[in-house]
Design an enzyme around this catalytic site. Structure first.
Site, PDB file in Angstrom:
ATOM      1  N   GLN A  55      -2.506 -12.484   7.535  1.00  0.00           N
ATOM      2  CA  GLN A  55      -2.703 -12.192   6.110  1.00  0.00           C
ATOM      3  C   GLN A  55      -1.941 -13.196   5.246  1.00  0.00           C
ATOM      4  OE1 GLN A  55      -2.600  -8.073   4.334  1.00  0.00           O
ATOM      5  NE2 GLN A  55      -0.537  -8.695   3.788  1.00  0.00           N
ATOM      6  N   MET A  74       0.836  -1.202   0.000  1.00  0.00           N
ATOM      7  CA  MET A  74       0.000   0.000   0.000  1.00  0.00           C
ATOM      8  C   MET A  74       0.877   1.260   0.000  1.00  0.00           C
ATOM      9  SD  MET A  74      -3.464  -0.839   2.041  1.00  0.00           S
ATOM     10  CE  MET A  74      -2.834  -0.617   3.691  1.00  0.00           C
ATOM     11  N   GLY A  75       2.180   1.095  -0.287  1.00  0.00           N
ATOM     12  CA  GLY A  75       3.050   2.253  -0.413  1.00  0.00           C
ATOM     13  C   GLY A  75       3.531   2.798   0.921  1.00  0.00           C
ATOM     14  N   VAL A 120      10.549  -7.329   9.608  1.00  0.00           N
ATOM     15  CA  VAL A 120      11.656  -6.380   9.797  1.00  0.00           C
ATOM     16  C   VAL A 120      11.284  -5.374  10.892  1.00  0.00           C
ATOM     17  CG1 VAL A 120      13.123  -4.657   8.681  1.00  0.00           C
ATOM     18  CG2 VAL A 120      12.314  -6.638   7.377  1.00  0.00           C
ATOM     19  N   HIS A 178       9.076  -3.334   3.480  1.00  0.00           N
ATOM     20  CA  HIS A 178       8.739  -3.492   2.062  1.00  0.00           C
ATOM     21  C   HIS A 178      10.007  -3.747   1.236  1.00  0.00           C
ATOM     22  CE1 HIS A 178       5.472  -0.589   3.446  1.00  0.00           C
ATOM     23  NE2 HIS A 178       4.744  -1.597   2.994  1.00  0.00           N
TER      24      HIS A 178
HETATM   25  P1  AMP Z   1       1.404  -2.886   3.508  1.00  0.00           P
HETATM   26  O1  AMP Z   1       1.958  -1.828   2.620  1.00  0.00           O
HETATM   27  O2  AMP Z   1       1.432  -2.514   4.952  1.00  0.00           O
HETATM   28  O3  AMP Z   1       0.081  -3.416   3.031  1.00  0.00           O
HETATM   29  O4  AMP Z   1       2.401  -4.113   3.409  1.00  0.00           O
HETATM   30  C1  AMP Z   1       2.758  -4.644   2.159  1.00  0.00           C
HETATM   31  C2  AMP Z   1       3.588  -5.874   2.375  1.00  0.00           C
HETATM   32  O5  AMP Z   1       4.749  -5.536   3.134  1.00  0.00           O
HETATM   33  C3  AMP Z   1       2.863  -6.969   3.170  1.00  0.00           C
HETATM   34  O6  AMP Z   1       3.218  -8.235   2.636  1.00  0.00           O
HETATM   35  C4  AMP Z   1       3.417  -6.794   4.553  1.00  0.00           C
HETATM   36  O7  AMP Z   1       3.393  -7.976   5.321  1.00  0.00           O
HETATM   37  C5  AMP Z   1       4.844  -6.390   4.249  1.00  0.00           C
HETATM   38  N1  AMP Z   1       5.407  -5.695   5.396  1.00  0.00           N
HETATM   39  C6  AMP Z   1       4.933  -4.581   6.001  1.00  0.00           C
HETATM   40  N2  AMP Z   1       5.680  -4.279   7.083  1.00  0.00           N
HETATM   41  C7  AMP Z   1       6.634  -5.236   7.174  1.00  0.00           C
HETATM   42  C8  AMP Z   1       7.697  -5.502   8.075  1.00  0.00           C
HETATM   43  N3  AMP Z   1       7.936  -4.722   9.129  1.00  0.00           N
HETATM   44  N4  AMP Z   1       8.469  -6.587   7.855  1.00  0.00           N
HETATM   45  C9  AMP Z   1       8.241  -7.404   6.791  1.00  0.00           C
HETATM   46  N5  AMP Z   1       7.258  -7.203   5.901  1.00  0.00           N
HETATM   47  C10 AMP Z   1       6.461  -6.144   6.088  1.00  0.00           C
END
Ligand code: AMP
Length: 298
Positions: free
Chosen positions: A155, A31-32, A178, A38
């Site tokens: 998820q 979602m940016g 992370v 990410h």
């Molecule tokens: P989001 O933009 O929050 O929808 O996340 C997009 C992708 O990035 C999803 O697969 C999340 O699980 C992954 N993601 C977000 N935060 C983290 C993090 N801290 N560590 C690893 N993956 C992440």
């Protein structure tokens, strides 16, 4: 520079063209407001695939009516720069109208069971929004490897199950959670925290670690573990616990005793900001293997 794609047709064509040249496609849905979490997904995709696409789309379908859709942080220019730095080939940044010409869509994807608990109980419809957009992205990109973070462990379990149930031609890859150096799970929503809340928020990971310590010391009761973590969190008046639960990592089903692949997951409000975090445990008799994520100073 990555090519910027804004239409469904152009993304479909770019992925098909790559495959017809014998190149494998790696998809990183986001979602940016990209951060190191990410970036780690993009890095994994870059290492394993020939044509890497990062998608940037704040999906309205996965937000509840009182949630933060309108104020969700956005920075497309910064995101494109991050994608460039990670060697991403294409950024897909469509409008809502492009992905949902008719909103809301009449057709959605529902994964039963796994979506009932944890975030599913407090965010009705959230996972249907997630699985619907991810199914659409899988359909547009075509056969590929798709990278998701274990930060969103439920998820990941839901999407893995959807891909299996629907025979989607996608390998769903889970990547490590992370953290910031102080242990706070990286999240776009951390931008909402004021300086004091930001100081308190690492207590969430500290509570999870206290739980892991108890398991390492021999605790095997799921309820007792939940109580330990809840009590640790409750010690901070700035934090409000939505849930602190132990579940089977793959099915998200409740369990009584810790054995096998187990998820210890929390959702905690820090002020009005809802943060989620988890640790994954592999328990086999006496032996305990804890996945605490990466990037923090141990
Ligand atoms: P989001 O933009 O929050 O929808 O996340 C997009 C992708 O990035 C999803 O697969 C999340 O699980 C992954 N993601 C977000 N935060 C983290 C993090 N801290 N560590 C690893 N993956 C992440």
């Amino acid at each position: 520079m990555p090519v910027i794609i804004t239409t469904v047709a152009a993304l479909r064509a770019a992925c098909s063209a790559a495959r017809s040249e014998g190149r494998s496609v790696g998809l990183v849905p986001t979602m940016g407001y990209l951060h190191d979490g990410h970036r780690s997904l993009m890095r994994a995709a870059r290492a394993e695939c020939d044509f890497v696409v990062t998608t940037i789309f704040v999906n309205p379908l996965q937000f509840g009516p009182t949630e933060d859709l309108d104020r969700y942080p956005r920075d497309l220019e910064g995101d494109i720069a991050a994608c460039r730095d990670e060697g991403v080939d294409a950024v897909f940044a469509p409008t809502v109208l492009e992905l949902y010409p008719q909103y809301p869509p009449a057709t959605t994807v529902h994964v039963a069971g796994l979506t009932d608990a944890l975030c599913g109980s407090s965010r009705p419809g959230h996972f249907d929004g997630v699985t619907t957009i991810v199914a659409k992205l899988f359909s547009i990109a075509g056969p590929c490897r798709a990278y998701f973070g274990r930060k969103d462990a439920q998820q990941l379990a839901v999407i893995t199950r959807m891909a299996a149930d629907l025979d989607l031609a996608v390998d769903v890859i889970g990547c490590p959670l992370v953290r910031e150096h102080d242990g706070l799970a990286r999240s776009s929503r951390n931008a909402y925290l004021d300086p004091h809340q930001r100081e308190v928020a690492p207590a969430i990971f500290a509570a999870l670690r206290a739980g892991v310590d108890a398991v390492r010391a021999g605790a095997r009761s799921a309820r007792a573990l939940e109580a330990i973590v809840t009590e640790r969190l409750a010690a901070h008046p700035e934090l409000r616990v939505e849930y602190a639960e132990v579940r089977d990592a793959a099915t998200i089903a409740p369990i009584e005793r810790l054995e096998g692949q187990v998820l210890l997951a929390v959702a905690v409000f820090c002020g009005s900001t809802r943060l989620i975090d988890n640790v994954a445990l592999r328990v086999s008799g006496e032996s305990v293997d804890a996945d605490l994520g990466i990037g923090w100073n141990s």
